[in-house]
Design a protein around this motif. Structure first.
Motif, PDB file in Angstrom:
ATOM      1  N   GLY A   1      24.847  33.374  27.155  1.00 10.53           N
ATOM      2  CA  GLY A   1      23.732  34.115  27.741  1.00 10.53           C
ATOM      3  C   GLY A   1      22.787  33.176  28.461  1.00 10.53           C
ATOM      4  N   SER A   2      21.873  33.752  29.208  1.00 11.77           N
ATOM      5  CA  SER A   2      20.951  32.940  30.008  1.00 11.77           C
ATOM      6  C   SER A   2      19.974  32.161  29.141  1.00 11.77           C
ATOM      7  N   ASP A   3      19.683  32.630  27.938  1.00 14.72           N
ATOM      8  CA  ASP A   3      18.751  31.921  27.063  1.00 14.72           C
ATOM      9  C   ASP A   3      19.270  30.556  26.644  1.00 14.72           C
ATOM     10  N   TYR A   4      20.591  30.357  26.708  1.00 13.94           N
ATOM     11  CA  TYR A   4      21.179  29.089  26.288  1.00 13.94           C
ATOM     12  C   TYR A   4      20.632  27.915  27.102  1.00 13.94           C
ATOM     13  N   ASN A   5      20.245  28.161  28.320  1.00 19.26           N
ATOM     14  CA  ASN A   5      19.737  27.093  29.179  1.00 19.26           C
ATOM     15  C   ASN A   5      18.288  26.715  28.884  1.00 19.26           C
ATOM     16  N   ASP A   6      17.613  27.457  28.029  1.00 16.16           N
ATOM     17  CA  ASP A   6      16.213  27.211  27.678  1.00 16.16           C
ATOM     18  C   ASP A   6      16.164  26.444  26.360  1.00 16.16           C
ATOM     19  N   VAL A   7      15.697  25.186  26.418  1.00 15.20           N
ATOM     20  CA  VAL A   7      15.689  24.328  25.239  1.00 15.20           C
ATOM     21  C   VAL A   7      14.934  24.951  24.070  1.00 15.20           C
ATOM     22  N   GLU A   8      13.787  25.551  24.328  1.00 15.39           N
ATOM     23  CA  GLU A   8      13.006  26.140  23.236  1.00 15.39           C
ATOM     24  C   GLU A   8      13.730  27.323  22.608  1.00 15.39           C
ATOM     25  N   LYS A   9      14.486  28.051  23.394  1.00 13.92           N
ATOM     26  CA  LYS A   9      15.238  29.190  22.840  1.00 13.92           C
ATOM     27  C   LYS A   9      16.452  28.708  22.042  1.00 13.92           C
ATOM     28  N   ARG A  10      17.070  27.613  22.464  1.00 18.48           N
ATOM     29  CA  ARG A  10      18.171  27.048  21.666  1.00 18.48           C
ATOM     30  C   ARG A  10      17.637  26.611  20.306  1.00 18.48           C
ATOM     31  N   ILE A  11      16.537  25.853  20.331  1.00 15.69           N
ATOM     32  CA  ILE A  11      15.941  25.378  19.079  1.00 15.69           C
ATOM     33  C   ILE A  11      15.479  26.568  18.250  1.00 15.69           C
ATOM     34  N   GLY A  12      14.866  27.542  18.896  1.00 15.35           N
ATOM     35  CA  GLY A  12      14.396  28.742  18.199  1.00 15.35           C
ATOM     36  C   GLY A  12      15.517  29.523  17.549  1.00 15.35           C
ATOM     37  N   ALA A  13      16.671  29.580  18.202  1.00 18.79           N
ATOM     38  CA  ALA A  13      17.806  30.295  17.620  1.00 18.79           C
ATOM     39  C   ALA A  13      18.220  29.651  16.296  1.00 18.79           C
ATOM     40  N   LEU A  14      18.276  28.322  16.268  1.00 14.56           N
ATOM     41  CA  LEU A  14      18.677  27.635  15.035  1.00 14.56           C
ATOM     42  C   LEU A  14      17.604  27.740  13.957  1.00 14.56           C
ATOM     43  N   THR A  15      16.353  27.509  14.337  1.00 15.45           N
ATOM     44  CA  THR A  15      15.293  27.548  13.324  1.00 15.45           C
ATOM     45  C   THR A  15      15.064  28.969  12.811  1.00 15.45           C
ATOM     46  N   THR A  16      15.249  29.971  13.654  1.00 21.09           N
ATOM     47  CA  THR A  16      15.128  31.361  13.189  1.00 21.09           C
ATOM     48  C   THR A  16      16.229  31.689  12.190  1.00 21.09           C
ATOM     49  N   LEU A  17      17.454  31.292  12.496  1.00 26.18           N
ATOM     50  CA  LEU A  17      18.562  31.521  11.563  1.00 26.18           C
ATOM     51  C   LEU A  17      18.297  30.823  10.230  1.00 26.18           C
ATOM     52  N   LEU A  18      17.849  29.572  10.286  1.00 18.76           N
ATOM     53  CA  LEU A  18      17.569  28.834   9.047  1.00 18.76           C
ATOM     54  C   LEU A  18      16.411  29.457   8.272  1.00 18.76           C
ATOM     55  N   THR A  19      15.386  29.897   8.976  1.00 19.55           N
ATOM     56  CA  THR A  19      14.244  30.536   8.322  1.00 19.55           C
ATOM     57  C   THR A  19      14.669  31.828   7.623  1.00 19.55           C
ATOM     58  N   MET A  20      15.436  32.650   8.303  1.00 15.88           N
ATOM     59  CA  MET A  20      15.914  33.905   7.710  1.00 15.88           C
ATOM     60  C   MET A  20      16.793  33.626   6.493  1.00 15.88           C
ATOM     61  N   THR A  21      17.664  32.647   6.608  1.00 18.00           N
ATOM     62  CA  THR A  21      18.536  32.275   5.491  1.00 18.00           C
ATOM     63  C   THR A  21      17.708  31.779   4.313  1.00 18.00           C
ATOM     64  N   HIS A  22      16.744  30.934   4.596  1.00 18.76           N
ATOM     65  CA  HIS A  22      15.885  30.386   3.551  1.00 18.76           C
ATOM     66  C   HIS A  22      15.119  31.494   2.824  1.00 18.76           C
ATOM     67  N   GLU A  23      14.597  32.449   3.575  1.00 20.41           N
ATOM     68  CA  GLU A  23      13.857  33.564   2.967  1.00 20.41           C
ATOM     69  C   GLU A  23      14.731  34.391   2.037  1.00 20.41           C
ATOM     70  N   LYS A  24      16.013  34.537   2.369  1.00 17.69           N
ATOM     71  CA  LYS A  24      16.933  35.299   1.516  1.00 17.69           C
ATOM     72  C   LYS A  24      17.354  34.504   0.280  1.00 17.69           C
ATOM     73  N   LEU A  25      17.466  33.193   0.422  1.00 15.32           N
ATOM     74  CA  LEU A  25      17.946  32.370  -0.690  1.00 15.32           C
ATOM     75  C   LEU A  25      16.846  31.949  -1.659  1.00 15.32           C
ATOM     76  N   ARG A  26      15.635  31.773  -1.174  1.00 15.39           N
ATOM     77  CA  ARG A  26      14.534  31.282  -1.996  1.00 15.39           C
ATOM     78  C   ARG A  26      14.344  32.089  -3.278  1.00 15.39           C
ATOM     79  N   PRO A  27      14.343  33.450  -3.239  1.00 17.98           N
ATOM     80  CA  PRO A  27      14.156  34.217  -4.481  1.00 17.98           C
ATOM     81  C   PRO A  27      15.258  33.974  -5.518  1.00 17.98           C
ATOM     82  N   LEU A  28      16.395  33.467  -5.071  1.00 19.18           N
ATOM     83  CA  LEU A  28      17.502  33.185  -5.976  1.00 19.18           C
ATOM     84  C   LEU A  28      17.444  31.769  -6.541  1.00 19.18           C
TER      85      LEU A  28
END
Length: 177
Positions: free
Chosen positions: A15-42
């Motif tokens: 997709g076109s967002d791939y060429n935007d450095v902040e969106k690439r970084i945001g995609a990874l950090t958003t995935l990690l943040t969501m994963t962390h929020e699901k795992l933390r209670p466990l």
């Protein structure tokens, strides 16, 4: 281990967002943040592996890995600081980084620590317990030097990598007082 691919991507469409450095970084950090929020209670801790090279640079190198951004959203960050993977001239070392295990780990981890103030205890690097063809053979002395550099820099621990799971036993024996 989380990243966008690199190399010949002519057959891929991110997709076109791939060429935007902040969106690439945001995609990874958003995935990690969501994963962390699901795992933390466990009671699960989340760690992310990144290239050791990311400790030396400030950009994402086109793969979405910007070291401080990822460190901020995980419990531990594990740069793969294998001395064999740093090219000659990449560090202030006289010669090939692989030939200087302590110095390579000391410099790279030290640079990484500067990028994550107040989060230093999140650093838990991968170190090298392997030898690449035509390079200095890694034995107990070289491995202990890597470990010492990680410990001298205040890492919260370290992990060893060998693709064959064949480790140098003498490198891990407790030293006599």
């Amino acid at each position: 281990y989380i990243r966008f691919p690199d190399g010949d991507l002519s057959g891929a469409d991110f997709g076109s967002d791939y060429n935007d450095v902040e969106k690439r970084i945001g995609a990874l950090t958003t995935l990690l943040t969501m994963t962390h929020e699901k795992l933390r209670p466990l009671g699960v801790k989340l760690s992310a592996d990144v290239f050791g090279w990311m400790l030396l640079v400030d950009d994402d190198q086109g793969i979405g890995q910007r070291f401080p951004d990822i460190a901020a959203v995980v419990d531990y960050i594990s740069p793969m600081v294998y001395p064999s993977h740093f090219p000659t001239g990449s560090l202030a070392i006289d010669g090939m980084p692989n030939d200087h295990p302590y110095e390579t780990i000391d410099i790279s981890i030290g640079l990484g620590m500067q990028k994550i103030p107040e989060m230093e205890l999140k650093m838990r690097p991968w170190l090298q317990d392997f030898t690449l063809p035509n390079e200095l053979e890694y034995g107990a002395t070289e491995i202990r030097a890597e470990i010492q550099a990680a410990e001298d820099n205040g890492c919260s621990g370290w992990m060893m990598w060998n693709v064959d799971a064949s480790y140098v036993d003498d490198a891990y024996k407790a030293e006599s007082p």
